[in-house]
Design a protein around this motif. Sequence first.
Motif, PDB file in Angstrom:
ATOM      1  N   ALA A  75       1.096  -0.853   0.363  1.00  0.00           N
ATOM      2  CA  ALA A  75       0.025   0.113  -0.024  1.00  0.00           C
ATOM      3  C   ALA A  75       0.622   1.294   0.458  1.00  0.00           C
ATOM      4  O   ALA A  75       0.841   2.304  -0.958  1.00  0.00           O
ATOM      5  N   VAL A  78       2.807   1.719  -3.377  1.00  0.00           N
ATOM      6  CA  VAL A  78       1.818   2.028  -4.552  1.00  0.00           C
ATOM      7  C   VAL A  78       0.937   3.788  -3.930  1.00  0.00           C
ATOM      8  O   VAL A  78       1.284   3.881  -5.368  1.00  0.00           O
ATOM      9  N   ALA A  79       0.859   4.121  -3.567  1.00  0.00           N
ATOM     10  CA  ALA A  79       1.192   5.356  -2.490  1.00  0.00           C
ATOM     11  C   ALA A  79       2.288   6.336  -3.682  1.00  0.00           C
ATOM     12  O   ALA A  79       1.629   7.188  -4.384  1.00  0.00           O
ATOM     13  N   VAL A  80       3.300   5.990  -3.130  1.00  0.00           N
ATOM     14  CA  VAL A  80       4.470   6.673  -3.530  1.00  0.00           C
ATOM     15  C   VAL A  80       4.435   6.304  -4.612  1.00  0.00           C
ATOM     16  O   VAL A  80       5.370   7.347  -5.666  1.00  0.00           O
TER      17      VAL A  80
ATOM     18  N   ILE B  65      -6.402  -1.086  -3.407  1.00  0.00           N
ATOM     19  CA  ILE B  65      -5.112  -0.299  -4.171  1.00  0.00           C
ATOM     20  C   ILE B  65      -5.286  -0.488  -5.246  1.00  0.00           C
ATOM     21  O   ILE B  65      -5.244   0.503  -6.283  1.00  0.00           O
ATOM     22  N   LEU B  68      -6.586   3.151  -6.092  1.00  0.00           N
ATOM     23  CA  LEU B  68      -6.177   4.512  -6.377  1.00  0.00           C
ATOM     24  C   LEU B  68      -4.985   4.236  -8.241  1.00  0.00           C
ATOM     25  O   LEU B  68      -4.806   5.048  -8.625  1.00  0.00           O
ATOM     26  N   LEU B 149       3.659   3.549   6.802  1.00  0.00           N
ATOM     27  CA  LEU B 149       2.366   4.207   6.240  1.00  0.00           C
ATOM     28  C   LEU B 149       2.225   5.289   6.555  1.00  0.00           C
ATOM     29  O   LEU B 149       1.983   5.870   5.438  1.00  0.00           O
ATOM     30  N   GLY B 152       4.724   6.984   3.921  1.00  0.00           N
ATOM     31  CA  GLY B 152       4.107   6.587   2.480  1.00  0.00           C
ATOM     32  C   GLY B 152       2.815   8.242   2.763  1.00  0.00           C
ATOM     33  O   GLY B 152       2.888   8.121   1.104  1.00  0.00           O
ATOM     34  N   GLY B 155       4.696  10.490   1.669  1.00  0.00           N
ATOM     35  CA  GLY B 155       5.858  11.029   0.810  1.00  0.00           C
ATOM     36  C   GLY B 155       4.847  11.280  -0.513  1.00  0.00           C
ATOM     37  O   GLY B 155       4.566  12.142  -1.472  1.00  0.00           O
ATOM     38  N   ALA B 156       3.435  10.917  -0.351  1.00  0.00           N
ATOM     39  CA  ALA B 156       2.434  10.715  -1.465  1.00  0.00           C
ATOM     40  C   ALA B 156       1.725  12.350  -1.523  1.00  0.00           C
ATOM     41  O   ALA B 156       1.642  12.935  -2.244  1.00  0.00           O
ATOM     42  N   LEU B 159       4.278  14.539  -3.459  1.00  0.00           N
ATOM     43  CA  LEU B 159       4.783  13.676  -4.587  1.00  0.00           C
ATOM     44  C   LEU B 159       3.511  15.183  -5.147  1.00  0.00           C
ATOM     45  O   LEU B 159       2.908  15.353  -6.064  1.00  0.00           O
TER      46      LEU B 159
END
Lengths: 105, 171
Positions: A75, A78-80, B65, B68, B149, B152, B155-156, B159
């Motif tokens: 998870a 895939v987000a990054v 996922i 996404l 998590l 993540g 970071g997401a 970006l």
Amino acid sequence: MTEALTIPMEHGLLLASLLFLIGLLGVMVRRNIIVILMSLEIMLNACCMAFIFAGAHWGQTDGQIMFMLILSIAAAEVAVGLGLLLQVFRRFGSLDIDRASRMRG
Amino acid sequence: MLELGLFYTSATVALVATVFAVTRYNVAHALIYLIISLLASAVIFYLVGAPFAAILEILIYAGAIMVLFVFVIMMLNLGSPGDGVEHQWLQPGMWIFPSILCLVLLAEIVYMLSSGDRMLQGKMIGPKQVGIDLFGPYVLAVEIASMLLLAGLVGAYHLGRKYLIDAREES
């Protein structure tokens, strides 16, 4: 609980390694970044499957716990990865990863 | 013996769907095949006696996922718009093979449910056992996963936020 599995473990591990191989070929052959990320998911899923089969073979819960940890890794990855994909698409106007082969220092 | 047949059927479905997922040119079609591959993996997990893992596979892999990926495909607006594309998508060839693979998995599930639990008697590792072990000896791993998590998420967000700001400035 020993030998709890009627399905032969070798066949399960063979299936997991075949799935991993398909994912690896996808990462190496395809140039579309979305498909490469999907192939990475296939590879992680194949690892999960190997853990599940091992855990079921010995009748322990550790396989499923490792499955959950790999799930959280997938998870986060895939987000990054999709965030990076948006950046690549904005910068190069395409999802072709070969366009991004030169680094700008 | 029947369990073996179910296993080999869903293994075949998983392999075929994965090969198709990697070889499709259209990303949306590849995504459909990937979801079918994950559903087949969930059936396999249930067959080997890991029902909790099967549910998580559907909820998180095939649900969260993959959503996404769908979001990103929608956001990038790939492919040429227009009636021609929709006409091409609604042709039977595009969706009939994924439907067949899904129906095979559905038939397996219906068969397993109708035959009751006797096929899986005495070798199921349920959620209770997994939960006890997860928050017992593995509690440190849970903490590490939560920090991963969080990293993540940050970071997401970073970006994606830069992407949105730049897009606004350019327009």
